[in-house]
Design a protein around this motif. Structure first.
Motif, PDB file in Angstrom:
ATOM      1  N   THR A   1     -14.135  54.104  17.216  1.00 47.30           N
ATOM      2  CA  THR A   1     -15.187  53.343  16.978  1.00 47.30           C
ATOM      3  C   THR A   1     -16.021  53.207  18.261  1.00 47.30           C
ATOM      4  OG1 THR A   1     -13.917  51.519  17.849  1.00 47.30           O
ATOM      5  CG2 THR A   1     -14.019  51.547  15.923  1.00 47.30           C
ATOM      6  N   GLN A   2     -17.219  53.061  18.066  1.00 49.23           N
ATOM      7  CA  GLN A   2     -18.255  53.040  19.213  1.00 49.23           C
ATOM      8  C   GLN A   2     -18.915  51.525  19.393  1.00 49.23           C
ATOM      9  OE1 GLN A   2     -20.864  56.477  19.516  1.00 49.23           O
ATOM     10  NE2 GLN A   2     -22.622  55.250  20.322  1.00 49.23           N
ATOM     11  N   TRP A   3     -18.894  50.843  20.434  1.00 43.03           N
ATOM     12  CA  TRP A   3     -19.439  49.323  20.622  1.00 43.03           C
ATOM     13  C   TRP A   3     -20.857  49.285  20.401  1.00 43.03           C
ATOM     14  CZ3 TRP A   3     -15.495  47.068  20.059  1.00 43.03           C
ATOM     15  CH2 TRP A   3     -14.052  47.189  20.551  1.00 43.03           C
ATOM     16  N   TRP A   4     -21.670  50.070  21.214  1.00 39.11           N
ATOM     17  CA  TRP A   4     -23.205  50.208  20.902  1.00 39.11           C
ATOM     18  C   TRP A   4     -23.823  51.346  20.640  1.00 39.11           C
ATOM     19  CZ3 TRP A   4     -25.157  45.158  20.609  1.00 39.11           C
ATOM     20  CH2 TRP A   4     -24.221  44.279  21.155  1.00 39.11           C
ATOM     21  N   ASP A   5     -24.800  51.533  19.797  1.00 36.83           N
ATOM     22  CA  ASP A   5     -25.607  52.576  19.625  1.00 36.83           C
ATOM     23  C   ASP A   5     -26.926  51.912  19.273  1.00 36.83           C
ATOM     24  OD1 ASP A   5     -25.855  51.405  17.023  1.00 36.83           O
ATOM     25  OD2 ASP A   5     -24.179  53.223  16.197  1.00 36.83           O
ATOM     26  N   ALA A   6     -27.975  52.974  19.592  1.00 34.49           N
ATOM     27  CA  ALA A   6     -29.282  52.594  19.322  1.00 34.49           C
ATOM     28  C   ALA A   6     -29.718  51.796  18.046  1.00 34.49           C
ATOM     29  CB  ALA A   6     -30.252  53.734  19.565  1.00 34.49           C
ATOM     30  N   PRO A   7     -29.362  51.924  17.166  1.00 39.10           N
ATOM     31  CA  PRO A   7     -29.608  51.376  15.538  1.00 39.10           C
ATOM     32  C   PRO A   7     -28.999  49.833  16.006  1.00 39.10           C
ATOM     33  CG  PRO A   7     -28.927  53.403  14.969  1.00 39.10           C
ATOM     34  CD  PRO A   7     -28.737  53.268  16.403  1.00 39.10           C
ATOM     35  N   SER A   8     -27.993  49.803  16.391  1.00 39.91           N
ATOM     36  CA  SER A   8     -27.463  48.318  16.724  1.00 39.91           C
ATOM     37  C   SER A   8     -28.420  47.522  17.463  1.00 39.91           C
ATOM     38  CB  SER A   8     -26.105  48.419  17.041  1.00 39.91           C
ATOM     39  OG  SER A   8     -25.433  48.989  15.906  1.00 39.91           O
ATOM     40  N   ILE A   9     -28.753  48.085  18.686  1.00 41.64           N
ATOM     41  CA  ILE A   9     -29.533  47.459  19.662  1.00 41.64           C
ATOM     42  C   ILE A   9     -30.778  47.104  19.032  1.00 41.64           C
ATOM     43  CG2 ILE A   9     -30.683  47.814  21.814  1.00 41.64           C
ATOM     44  CD1 ILE A   9     -28.165  49.489  22.739  1.00 41.64           C
TER      45      ILE A   9
END
Length: 460
Positions: free
Chosen positions: A320-328
């Motif tokens: 898993t990855q906590w933050w990515d550009a689409p989420s921000i």
């Protein structure tokens, strides 16, 4: 401390300060509160409760908090309660953060759903339930805290899997609400700037509209190009190619429809500015959908690098990855749209009808202005809903329920807790977002052609 008679909060007696927490939103007994409408104050406080839940969810995603959450009964455990590292490349800590977000958002959704049912059919502030809507904030906060604590002790079982589908449906609906708000914002923006151009007899306002229209279209074209570069391959990723191409074609169609002569005759205020805003938002939703594709070669947001070893993609091979550009970007849009719901009603009758808001209660204008002047001098909020509510209490809370579900999916990157306790990205998330973008474009197209098809209706 302020001077004599200054409305300093610290100078207020404790009883009057308590009335601001336990009394009504207008804080009629507390002259320390600023002069404003109680309908706005109440919505802002409820929105603050939602944002507080979002903040707690973000904190739950931080690695430092996870070590403390291991002590709770629903964490990854085997045998005699000893935390273990799960098979594959997703450790318990990653799951723990996401599952904590599920529980926090469950608490906020349950809180607002309770008020959705409680506030059904409230027509004015004279309804006894309006006092609950506009007051007792301290007790509401205690209820929210109690729901949050209780949610963290829900046995895991199938909770995460079931709640995932609630999140999918709620997020789909909130994406449509965001689109409605963007349509309304673009219409209001275009109408006001055209009005300024006519009043000032200046071409600068027309130039401004042209500049932003071109800017939004250029950003959309750039987004399409980048999505083709990073989310497709010449010999694969056919679904992504189809999604990008279809949405680009649909956006071109609605842009052409927005400037057709018959549409312009029926709706003079429609134009390319609104279409450019919708096009850019559609490209964002498409980007968000492609970032959920569960195939490594078609989705750069699925990391598979562990040291110098490259791991095969798929449910058994990615972490898993906590933050990515689409989420921000999605989080920023969520915050802006939620504040937009709380702060204003629309200038357009159709949007007010859809969003269950009104331009204002049927009060006499002179009486309302006199009340505003008196309360402004006293430094307190005033009740502007004695003759009728300015928004549907129940629908407002329902929007916050959907907002809670949407932010849950945004913060967890739409990953689904699998039976093997992995956070698995699924095609369900992809199709939900793509279908939401299509439904949004269809909704915008309907706002353009409805006056032509239903000539007996007033769409002014």
């Amino acid at each position: 401390m302020g001077g004599e008679g200054a409305p300093d909060f610290l100078s207020c007696p404790r009883v009057r300060r308590a009335s601001c927490l336990c009394g009504s939103a207008p804080c009629i007994l507390c002259s320390c509160c600023p002069a404003s409408r109680n309908s706005t104050v109440s919505r802002l406080i409820f929105t603050f409760f939602l944002f507080l839940g979002v903040l707690v969810s973000i904190i739950m995603l931080s690695p430092g908090v996870e070590s403390q959450l291991y002590k709770l009964p629903w964490v990854c455990e085997e045998g005699a309660g000893i935390p273990t590292v799960l098979q594959g490349h997703i450790d318990c800590g990653s799951l723990l953060g996401y599952r904590a977000v599920y529980r926090m958002c469950f608490a906020t959704a349950a809180f607002f759903f309770f008020f959705t049912l409680l506030m059904l059919c409230v027509s004015s502030s004279r309804d006894p339930r309006a006092a609950i809507q506009n007051g007792f904030w301290f007790f509401k906060f205690l209820i929210l805290v109690g729901l949050t604590v209780g949610a963290f002790y829900i046995p895991d079982g199938s909770f995460s899997n079931i709640w995932f589908y609630f999140g999918v449906v709620g997020s789909f609906l909130f994406i449509l609400i965001q689109l409605v708000l963007l349509i309304d914002f673009a219409h209001s923006w275009n109408q006001r700037w055209l009005g300024k151009a006519e009043e000032c007899d200046s071409r600068a306002w027309y130039a401004g509209l042209l500049f932003f229209t071109l800017l939004f279209y250029l950003l959309s074209i750039a987004a399409v190009a980048l999505m083709f570069i990073y989310y497709t391959e010449p010999s694969g990723c056919h679904e992504g190619k189809v999604f990008i191409s279809l949405n680009l074609t649909f956006c071109v169609c609605v842009s052409i429809a927005a400037v057709l002569p018959k549409v312009q005759d029926a709706q003079p205020n429609s134009g390319l500015l609104q279409a450019s805003v919708i096009t850019l938002y559609t490209m964002f939703v498409t980007w968000s959908a492609l970032s959920s594709v569960p195939e490594q070669k078609c989705n750069p947001h699925l990391p598979t690098q562990l040291g110098n070893e490259t791991v095969m993609a798929g449910p058994e091979g990615y972490e898993t990855q906590w933050w990515d550009a689409p989420s921000i970007v999605g989080l920023i849009i969520f915050l802006l749209c939620t504040l937009f719901i709380s702060l204003r009603s629309s200038d357009h009758r159709q949007v007010n009808s859809l969003m269950q808001t009104e331009e204002g209660p049927p009060m006499l204008e002179a009486t309302q202005q006199q009340q505003q002047q008196v309360t402004a001098c006293e430094g307190r909020a005033f009740d502007n809903e004695q003759d009728g509510v300015t928004y549907s209490y129940s629908f407002f809370h329902f929007c916050l329920v959907l907002a809670s579900l949407h932010i849950m999916m945004t913060l967890t990157n739409w990953y689904k807790p699998g039976e093997t306790r992995k956070m698995i990205s699924t095609w369900t998330a992809v199709w939900v977002k793509i279908c939401a973008s299509w439904a949004g474009l269809l909704l915008y197209l309907w706002t353009l052609v409805a006056p032509l098809l239903l000539r007996d209706r007033d769409f002014s």
